[in-house]
Design an enzyme around this catalytic site. Structure first.
Site, PDB file in Angstrom:
ATOM      1  CE  LYS A  61      26.954  22.178  94.795  1.00  0.00           C
ATOM      2  NZ  LYS A  61      26.336  23.409  94.302  1.00  0.00           N
ATOM      3  CB  SER A  96      26.400  21.772  90.934  1.00  0.00           C
ATOM      4  OG  SER A  96      26.851  22.917  91.598  1.00  0.00           O
ATOM      5  CE1 TYR A 135      30.328  23.005  96.365  1.00  0.00           C
ATOM      6  CE2 TYR A 135      31.729  24.900  95.930  1.00  0.00           C
ATOM      7  CZ  TYR A 135      30.559  24.200  95.706  1.00  0.00           C
ATOM      8  OH  TYR A 135      29.632  24.686  94.810  1.00  0.00           O
ATOM      9  CE1 TYR A 158      22.491  24.176  91.583  1.00  0.00           C
ATOM     10  CE2 TYR A 158      22.324  24.666  89.251  1.00  0.00           C
ATOM     11  CZ  TYR A 158      22.978  24.068  90.299  1.00  0.00           C
ATOM     12  OH  TYR A 158      24.101  23.355  90.061  1.00  0.00           O
ATOM     13  CB  VAL A 209      28.242  26.300  86.318  1.00  0.00           C
ATOM     14  CG1 VAL A 209      27.061  26.873  87.085  1.00  0.00           C
ATOM     15  CG2 VAL A 209      29.443  26.057  87.222  1.00  0.00           C
TER      16      VAL A 209
HETATM   17  N1  GLN Z   1      31.784  25.308  91.564  1.00  0.00           N
HETATM   18  C1  GLN Z   1      30.577  26.006  91.271  1.00  0.00           C
HETATM   19  C2  GLN Z   1      30.313  27.061  92.323  1.00  0.00           C
HETATM   20  O1  GLN Z   1      30.575  26.771  93.439  1.00  0.00           O
HETATM   21  C3  GLN Z   1      29.459  25.020  91.202  1.00  0.00           C
HETATM   22  C4  GLN Z   1      28.137  25.666  90.887  1.00  0.00           C
HETATM   23  C5  GLN Z   1      27.272  24.858  89.985  1.00  0.00           C
HETATM   24  O2  GLN Z   1      27.699  23.996  89.227  1.00  0.00           O
HETATM   25  N2  GLN Z   1      26.031  25.212  89.990  1.00  0.00           N
HETATM   26  O3  GLN Z   1      29.881  28.147  92.070  1.00  0.00           O
END
Ligand code: GLN
Length: 303
Positions: A66, A63, A188, A239, A257
């Site tokens: 993003k 993420s 994505y 988050y 993650v």
């Molecule tokens: N690829 C992960 C997902 O879509 C990314 C989530 C993350 O890093 N928080 O669940």
């Protein structure tokens, strides 16, 4: 201030935490990453860099990507993007479905998964080949032409991405995706599968510390836009832990993650820490602690 000594000391101090986090296992390709890895790197607006531990080992940025897609989409679409995605913290996990339904398919912010899907969809409207544009952008920011998508991770996400598929289908049903669900998800899943090191990420995020100018001096966004992206990172970048992270670390930060977390001290530096073991919100246990120690030791914070 001896930055190298600070980073080395942090590396030693977080070592007991490395066994305590949980490596993300809902994406099978991530589960294979050894939990004992830890790296940390700093890039300053003056052009200095420091690193300690496994700071040159590429990992799945997940993420953290993003940040880069949002920056590209804002450049292409401008403020109209905010008609389709909000700017408030979600207070929910990054892959939560509940809020999206009662808020009629407008994701709370661009850093939860649904928000990132909308950002990708917006980017696709302006770019025939968004994956080529994205990887070139990241390579240029980091000054590393070797940065690439990890196709194994992307495939693993595609095979197990049931929640993302649900979110994207819901966005589509609500009229907030123009492109086909599978096409949006392909971009994505690839953006999440970019492999970069702490040193790469610190350098790539430097434009946010440097009034919108990249490490090589090139203008990426205006100073005002860099400020706004930092504000979104502060309030939404980690988050449902964003409040706690602001309290503990005190700088804008974006996590993934894969265990990476990038922080920005406006006017000064960008920092990236990485360790695959996660806490319950999906943030790197040792990575968060490392940034907390860094801001405490150096006195650098936006507060
Ligand atoms: N690829 C992960 C997902 O879509 C990314 C989530 C993350 O890093 N928080 O669940």
């Amino acid at each position: 201030l001896d930055t190298q000594a600070v980073l080395d000391q942090i590396r030693d101090e977080v070592r007991p935490l490395l066994s305590r986090g949980r490596v993300a296992d809902y994406i099978p390709a991530l589960e294979a990453v050894p939990a004992d890895r830890f790296g940390i790197a700093v890039a300053t607006v003056e052009g200095a860099t420091w690193a300690s531990g496994d700071a040159r080992e590429p990992f799945s940025i997940q993420s953290v990507s993003k940040l880069f897609t949002l920056t590209l989409a804002l450049r292409d679409v401008g403020e109209r993007l905010w008609r389709r995605v909000g700017r408030e913290p979600s207070g929910n996990p990054f892959n939560s479905l509940v809020q999206l339904e009662y808020e009629h398919g407008i994701p709370r912010n661009p850093f939860i998964n649904a928000g990132a899907h909308v950002v990708v969809d917006a980017l696709m409207a302006h770019r025939p080949d968004p994956l080529a544009v994205l990887i070139e952008f990241v390579r240029a920011l980091a000054g590393n032409p070797a940065i690439a998508y990890d196709e194994r991770v992307a495939a693993s996400e595609r095979d197990t991405g049931f929640r993302n598929r649900a979110l994207a289908n819901f966005l589509k049903a609500e009229g907030n995706l123009r492109h086909a669900v599978d096409a949006v998800l392909d971009v994505y899943f690839h953006q999440c599968a970019i492999a970069m090191s702490c040193a790469d990420l610190a350098r790539a995020a430097l434009f946010l510390a440097n009034g919108g100018r990249a490490a090589d001096g090139a203008r990426v966004v205006s100073a005002g836009r860099a400020k706004r992206i930092n504000a979104l990172m502060q309030t939404c970048g980690t988050y449902d832990a964003a409040g706690d992270i602001a309290f503990r670390i005190g700088i804008p930060a974006k996590s993934g993650v894969g265990g990476g977390i990038v922080g920005v001290v406006p006017g000064r530096l960008a920092i990236c820490a990485w360790s695959p073991g996660l806490d319950r919100a999906g943030n790197s246990l040792a990575g968060v602690r490392a940034l907390e120690l860094f801001t405490a030791r150096t006195g650098l914070s936006v507060f």
